[in-house]
Scaffold this motif. Structure first.
Motif, PDB file in Angstrom:
ATOM      1  N   PHE A  50       0.727  -1.129   0.109  1.00 27.02           N
ATOM      2  CA  PHE A  50      -0.017   0.023   0.152  1.00 27.02           C
ATOM      3  C   PHE A  50       0.843   1.293  -0.091  1.00 27.02           C
ATOM      4  O   PHE A  50       0.576   2.257  -0.723  1.00 27.02           O
ATOM      5  N   GLN A  51       1.871   1.192   0.875  1.00 25.69           N
ATOM      6  CA  GLN A  51       2.909   2.499   0.999  1.00 25.69           C
ATOM      7  C   GLN A  51       3.536   2.721  -0.343  1.00 25.69           C
ATOM      8  O   GLN A  51       3.590   3.713  -0.922  1.00 25.69           O
ATOM      9  N   ASP A  52       3.954   1.474  -1.108  1.00 28.26           N
ATOM     10  CA  ASP A  52       4.670   1.577  -2.063  1.00 28.26           C
ATOM     11  C   ASP A  52       3.858   2.164  -3.193  1.00 28.26           C
ATOM     12  O   ASP A  52       4.224   2.652  -4.307  1.00 28.26           O
ATOM     13  N   THR A  53       2.659   1.568  -3.334  1.00 33.15           N
ATOM     14  CA  THR A  53       1.450   2.170  -4.095  1.00 33.15           C
ATOM     15  C   THR A  53       1.577   3.552  -4.397  1.00 33.15           C
ATOM     16  O   THR A  53       1.660   4.440  -5.422  1.00 33.15           O
ATOM     17  N   PHE A  54       1.515   4.255  -3.137  1.00 37.21           N
ATOM     18  CA  PHE A  54       1.293   5.621  -2.849  1.00 37.21           C
ATOM     19  C   PHE A  54       2.837   6.440  -3.156  1.00 37.21           C
ATOM     20  O   PHE A  54       2.956   7.472  -3.569  1.00 37.21           O
ATOM     21  N   VAL A  55       3.681   5.729  -3.063  1.00 42.68           N
ATOM     22  CA  VAL A  55       5.095   6.159  -3.450  1.00 42.68           C
ATOM     23  C   VAL A  55       5.174   6.582  -5.125  1.00 42.68           C
ATOM     24  O   VAL A  55       5.615   7.470  -5.265  1.00 42.68           O
ATOM     25  N   LYS A  56       4.789   5.144  -5.728  1.00 40.01           N
ATOM     26  CA  LYS A  56       4.548   5.604  -7.144  1.00 40.01           C
ATOM     27  C   LYS A  56       3.668   6.570  -7.419  1.00 40.01           C
ATOM     28  O   LYS A  56       3.839   7.467  -8.581  1.00 40.01           O
ATOM     29  N   VAL A  57       2.497   6.563  -6.770  1.00 40.06           N
ATOM     30  CA  VAL A  57       1.524   7.808  -7.031  1.00 40.06           C
ATOM     31  C   VAL A  57       2.196   8.966  -7.016  1.00 40.06           C
ATOM     32  O   VAL A  57       1.876   9.760  -7.928  1.00 40.06           O
ATOM     33  N   ILE A  58       2.834   9.495  -5.886  1.00 42.45           N
ATOM     34  CA  ILE A  58       3.739  10.620  -5.522  1.00 42.45           C
ATOM     35  C   ILE A  58       4.451  10.894  -6.699  1.00 42.45           C
ATOM     36  O   ILE A  58       4.547  12.143  -7.107  1.00 42.45           O
ATOM     37  N   LEU A  59       5.340   9.954  -6.858  1.00 40.78           N
ATOM     38  CA  LEU A  59       6.226  10.328  -7.864  1.00 40.78           C
ATOM     39  C   LEU A  59       5.725  10.780  -9.291  1.00 40.78           C
ATOM     40  O   LEU A  59       6.178  11.471  -9.988  1.00 40.78           O
ATOM     41  N   THR A  60       4.678  10.079  -9.757  1.00 43.30           N
ATOM     42  CA  THR A  60       4.055  10.188 -10.801  1.00 43.30           C
ATOM     43  C   THR A  60       3.357  11.483 -10.988  1.00 43.30           C
ATOM     44  O   THR A  60       3.321  12.300 -11.937  1.00 43.30           O
ATOM     45  N   LEU A  61       2.694  11.964  -9.958  1.00 46.59           N
ATOM     46  CA  LEU A  61       2.006  13.151  -9.905  1.00 46.59           C
ATOM     47  C   LEU A  61       2.804  14.299  -9.810  1.00 46.59           C
ATOM     48  O   LEU A  61       2.621  15.519 -10.617  1.00 46.59           O
ATOM     49  N   LYS A  62       3.836  14.337  -9.015  1.00 48.19           N
ATOM     50  CA  LYS A  62       4.707  15.292  -8.967  1.00 48.19           C
ATOM     51  C   LYS A  62       5.660  15.563 -10.124  1.00 48.19           C
ATOM     52  O   LYS A  62       6.090  16.428 -10.387  1.00 48.19           O
ATOM     53  N   GLY A  63       5.824  14.318 -10.828  1.00 46.88           N
ATOM     54  CA  GLY A  63       6.516  14.302 -12.211  1.00 46.88           C
ATOM     55  C   GLY A  63       5.810  14.827 -13.222  1.00 46.88           C
ATOM     56  O   GLY A  63       6.418  15.122 -14.256  1.00 46.88           O
ATOM     57  N   GLY A  64       4.465  15.169 -12.912  1.00 47.68           N
ATOM     58  CA  GLY A  64       3.539  15.672 -14.075  1.00 47.68           C
ATOM     59  C   GLY A  64       3.259  14.699 -14.901  1.00 47.68           C
ATOM     60  O   GLY A  64       2.783  15.078 -16.282  1.00 47.68           O
ATOM     61  N   LYS A  65       3.422  13.375 -14.805  1.00 51.43           N
ATOM     62  CA  LYS A  65       3.265  12.289 -15.668  1.00 51.43           C
ATOM     63  C   LYS A  65       1.668  11.715 -15.760  1.00 51.43           C
ATOM     64  O   LYS A  65       1.444  10.666 -16.558  1.00 51.43           O
ATOM     65  N   TYR A  66       0.956  12.231 -14.632  1.00 54.90           N
ATOM     66  CA  TYR A  66      -0.455  11.538 -14.707  1.00 54.90           C
ATOM     67  C   TYR A  66      -1.533  12.190 -15.927  1.00 54.90           C
ATOM     68  O   TYR A  66      -1.422  13.482 -15.548  1.00 54.90           O
ATOM     69  N   ASN A  67      -2.080  11.339 -16.581  1.00 55.00           N
ATOM     70  CA  ASN A  67      -3.103  12.005 -17.335  1.00 55.00           C
ATOM     71  C   ASN A  67      -4.408  11.913 -16.906  1.00 55.00           C
ATOM     72  O   ASN A  67      -4.783  10.618 -16.674  1.00 55.00           O
ATOM     73  N   ASP A  68      -4.973  12.804 -16.358  1.00 58.06           N
ATOM     74  CA  ASP A  68      -6.368  12.650 -15.596  1.00 58.06           C
ATOM     75  C   ASP A  68      -7.515  12.535 -16.700  1.00 58.06           C
ATOM     76  O   ASP A  68      -7.806  13.437 -17.467  1.00 58.06           O
ATOM     77  N   GLU A  69      -7.993  11.471 -16.449  1.00 55.68           N
ATOM     78  CA  GLU A  69      -9.043  11.002 -17.371  1.00 55.68           C
ATOM     79  C   GLU A  69     -10.457  10.754 -16.517  1.00 55.68           C
ATOM     80  O   GLU A  69     -11.197   9.897 -16.852  1.00 55.68           O
ATOM     81  N   GLY A  70     -10.257  11.280 -15.384  1.00 52.12           N
ATOM     82  CA  GLY A  70     -11.351  10.904 -14.403  1.00 52.12           C
ATOM     83  C   GLY A  70     -11.174   9.325 -13.702  1.00 52.12           C
ATOM     84  O   GLY A  70     -12.356   8.647 -13.425  1.00 52.12           O
ATOM     85  N   LYS A  71     -10.093   8.648 -13.780  1.00 49.39           N
ATOM     86  CA  LYS A  71      -9.964   7.230 -13.504  1.00 49.39           C
ATOM     87  C   LYS A  71      -8.804   7.137 -12.425  1.00 49.39           C
ATOM     88  O   LYS A  71      -7.956   6.270 -12.597  1.00 49.39           O
ATOM     89  N   PHE A  72      -8.810   7.932 -11.562  1.00 51.60           N
ATOM     90  CA  PHE A  72      -7.724   7.989 -10.458  1.00 51.60           C
ATOM     91  C   PHE A  72      -7.851   6.695  -9.834  1.00 51.60           C
ATOM     92  O   PHE A  72      -6.729   5.924  -9.738  1.00 51.60           O
ATOM     93  N   LEU A  73      -8.883   6.222  -9.432  1.00 50.49           N
ATOM     94  CA  LEU A  73      -8.926   4.831  -8.563  1.00 50.49           C
ATOM     95  C   LEU A  73      -8.543   3.752  -9.400  1.00 50.49           C
ATOM     96  O   LEU A  73      -7.765   2.796  -9.182  1.00 50.49           O
ATOM     97  N   PRO A  74      -9.256   3.485 -10.617  1.00 53.01           N
ATOM     98  CA  PRO A  74      -8.563   2.409 -11.557  1.00 53.01           C
ATOM     99  C   PRO A  74      -6.980   2.408 -11.928  1.00 53.01           C
ATOM    100  O   PRO A  74      -6.160   1.273 -11.649  1.00 53.01           O
TER     101      PRO A  74
END
Length: 197
Positions: A50-74
């Motif tokens: 769970f912690q590692d999952t959010f480490v990846k989430v943080i790195l991706t969001l802060k790196g500007g690599k997340y494409n928001d398509e209303g599908k955060f949970l999936p």
């Protein structure tokens, strides 16, 4: 669940509001945690994944690599799923389904077939990333660097890290959080582009 709210929270977090991520974590923690636990059946391992999952989430969001398509949970569930597979690959063991156990429709044997295969090209890329990451990590404060190295390079659980460094689990988690924040700054200052799956 309102996916529009997720987009607003993500934007707020990317603008520097750390509390926005905490709100997202609290919103989905139950579902993500239950999903991971249903696969590994171990609370310590579940907490680590769970912690590692959010480490990846943080790195991706802060790196500007997340494409928001209303599908955060999936998207987060896919990260958790991939990290769970990595756990089984590293530990060379798989879930055993007994007739007496509750069968989950989420379980798919095809998810696990072939996870032991890792092509040499992928290994070379991972080795290079590890090498680059180790250089960046050296720029962190000692206490943060220690926690990050124990977690990423030695694959210790946060419970083991707390024991190894003689601090509480919350302190270890806090140091990891600050290590990631500072690592992001180092990455930005060096104009490094990270791609996180």
């Amino acid at each position: 669940m309102n996916y529009e709210d997720d987009s607003l929270l993500i934007s707020s977090y990317q603008d520097g509001n750390e509390d926005a991520l905490q709100t997202l974590i609290e919103k989905y923690k139950g579902r993500i945690y239950s999903f991971i636990y249903s696969k590994v059946l171990d609370r310590d391992v579940t907490e680590d994944i769970f912690q590692d999952t959010f480490v990846k989430v943080i790195l991706t969001l802060k790196g500007g690599k997340y494409n928001d398509e209303g599908k955060f949970l999936p998207w987060v569930m896919r990260i958790a799923h991939n990290l769970t597979i990595d756990y089984f690959r590293l530990n060379k063991r798989f879930n055993v389904i007994h007739e007496s156990s509750n069968y989950s429709e989420d379980y798919n044997i095809f998810d696990y077939i072939g996870v032991m295969d890792e092509c040499s090209e992928t290994k070379i890329i991972k080795d290079q990333i590890d090498c680059d990451l180790k250089k960046l990590v050296k720029q962190l404060p000692d206490d943060q660097r220690e926690v990050l190295e124990l977690r990423i390079f030695k694959d210790l659980s946060f419970k083991e890290i707390a024991e190894e460094t003689d601090v509480s689990i919350n302190t270890a988690l806090g140091r990891m959080r600050y290590a990631l924040i500072n690592l992001r700054k180092v990455i930005e200052n060096n104009n490094i582009i990270l791609t996180v799956d």
